[in-house]
Design a protein around this motif. Sequence first.
Motif, mmCIF file in Angstrom:
data_model
loop_
_atom_site.group_PDB
_atom_site.id
_atom_site.type_symbol
_atom_site.label_atom_id
_atom_site.label_comp_id
_atom_site.label_asym_id
_atom_site.label_seq_id
_atom_site.Cartn_x
_atom_site.Cartn_y
_atom_site.Cartn_z
ATOM 1 N N LEU A 1 41.490 33.277 43.229
ATOM 2 C CA LEU A 1 40.107 33.710 43.032
ATOM 3 C C LEU A 1 39.903 35.138 43.524
ATOM 4 N N LEU A 2 40.626 35.519 44.566
ATOM 5 C CA LEU A 2 40.590 36.918 45.003
ATOM 6 C C LEU A 2 41.119 37.832 43.910
ATOM 7 N N PHE A 3 42.269 37.462 43.335
ATOM 8 C CA PHE A 3 42.839 38.267 42.252
ATOM 9 C C PHE A 3 41.854 38.396 41.089
ATOM 10 N N LEU A 4 41.119 37.317 40.836
ATOM 11 C CA LEU A 4 40.171 37.292 39.718
ATOM 12 C C LEU A 4 38.818 37.884 40.097
ATOM 13 N N GLU A 5 38.696 38.355 41.352
ATOM 14 C CA GLU A 5 37.475 38.980 41.865
ATOM 15 C C GLU A 5 36.283 38.025 41.821
ATOM 16 N N ARG A 6 36.545 36.753 42.019
ATOM 17 C CA ARG A 6 35.499 35.737 42.106
ATOM 18 C C ARG A 6 35.324 35.415 43.595
ATOM 19 N N TYR A 7 34.683 36.354 44.293
ATOM 20 C CA TYR A 7 34.734 36.357 45.748
ATOM 21 C C TYR A 7 33.958 35.208 46.396
ATOM 22 N N ASP A 8 32.786 34.862 45.864
ATOM 23 C CA ASP A 8 32.026 33.757 46.442
ATOM 24 C C ASP A 8 32.816 32.449 46.361
ATOM 25 N N GLU A 9 33.453 32.219 45.216
ATOM 26 C CA GLU A 9 34.265 31.017 45.055
ATOM 27 C C GLU A 9 35.486 31.064 45.969
ATOM 28 N N ALA A 10 36.052 32.248 46.134
ATOM 29 C CA ALA A 10 37.214 32.398 47.008
ATOM 30 C C ALA A 10 36.855 32.011 48.433
ATOM 31 N N ILE A 11 35.689 32.447 48.898
ATOM 32 C CA ILE A 11 35.252 32.116 50.257
ATOM 33 C C ILE A 11 35.167 30.608 50.435
ATOM 34 N N LYS A 12 34.604 29.919 49.456
ATOM 35 C CA LYS A 12 34.492 28.458 49.548
ATOM 36 C C LYS A 12 35.867 27.803 49.586
#
Length: 292
Positions: free
Chosen positions: A83-94
């Motif tokens: 998710l970090l690679f995909l720049e989906r940061y809110d989801e990455a945090i979860k």
Amino acid sequence: MTIDPIAQTLADALEQERAGDPNAALEAFDKAKEELPGSVLLNSNRGLLLERMGRYAQALLSFQAAAQLESNFRDHYKAGNMLLFLERYDEAIKSFQQSIACRDDYAEAWVNQGIAFHALTKNDEARRAFDQALSIDSAFYPALRSLAILEASIGNGSTAAEYYERAANAQPELLSAWFELGCARYKNLGEDQVFFEREGPEGKTIQALDKVIELDPTKQGAWGRKIGVLFRLVDAAHATDHAAPRAQAQTVSIFPIIHAELLSTIENACIQFPQDTWFADRKNDALAMTNN
């Protein structure tokens, strides 16, 4: 002897990937998944393969499938990375939070959660995550480096340099750590006051850059920055020596000492990079200073 089908699939996929055919390895995983749909290990390793192939969105689905079958810190963490690679940061945090819920002493998850917070400019949350990683391991290089980047991003150059220094000491053989430290110190040199002491800002900058050159003499940027610092010192020494000409008889002139180091450094750089005219031009600049 009965052969474990999962172990056999892993071995076959690894052999195919090493043979240069990752798509065949992926097919092996997909075929095995049809026969054993509830395998965490197959989903997780399939995700790792897809990650190595750079197919992050598909890798994410595999890691999430593995974590859904059995919640575990590693697959939640790997899903967060995708998710970090995909720049989906809110989801990455979860996802990192889920990893931490499974294992709260996993420093890597804390650091990458902090990176996601920083990407969202949630700097206080990012700093707390990095600090939590350091509470687990006070010399954890990724946390120290991430704190350095965070502090630099908000204009705290001196604090950033302190973290870069701790990071370099945590990984003393890592070239990039010393180069980042040297660059951070170089950026923080003040515009006015110059210090000639070895432990002053200029001296400590040169020490970091010397370490880079020791580890890799072909690191051109380290030579260039070191020469820049030495020119700064030479200019200041020239001004100091000429500020009180009457006192020169009682004091040792520092210009010749620093100028000799500057010229020696440039000459060594010219030997290392004979095709680079920038170093040759700097040698001409240094030689011209003796005529002033």
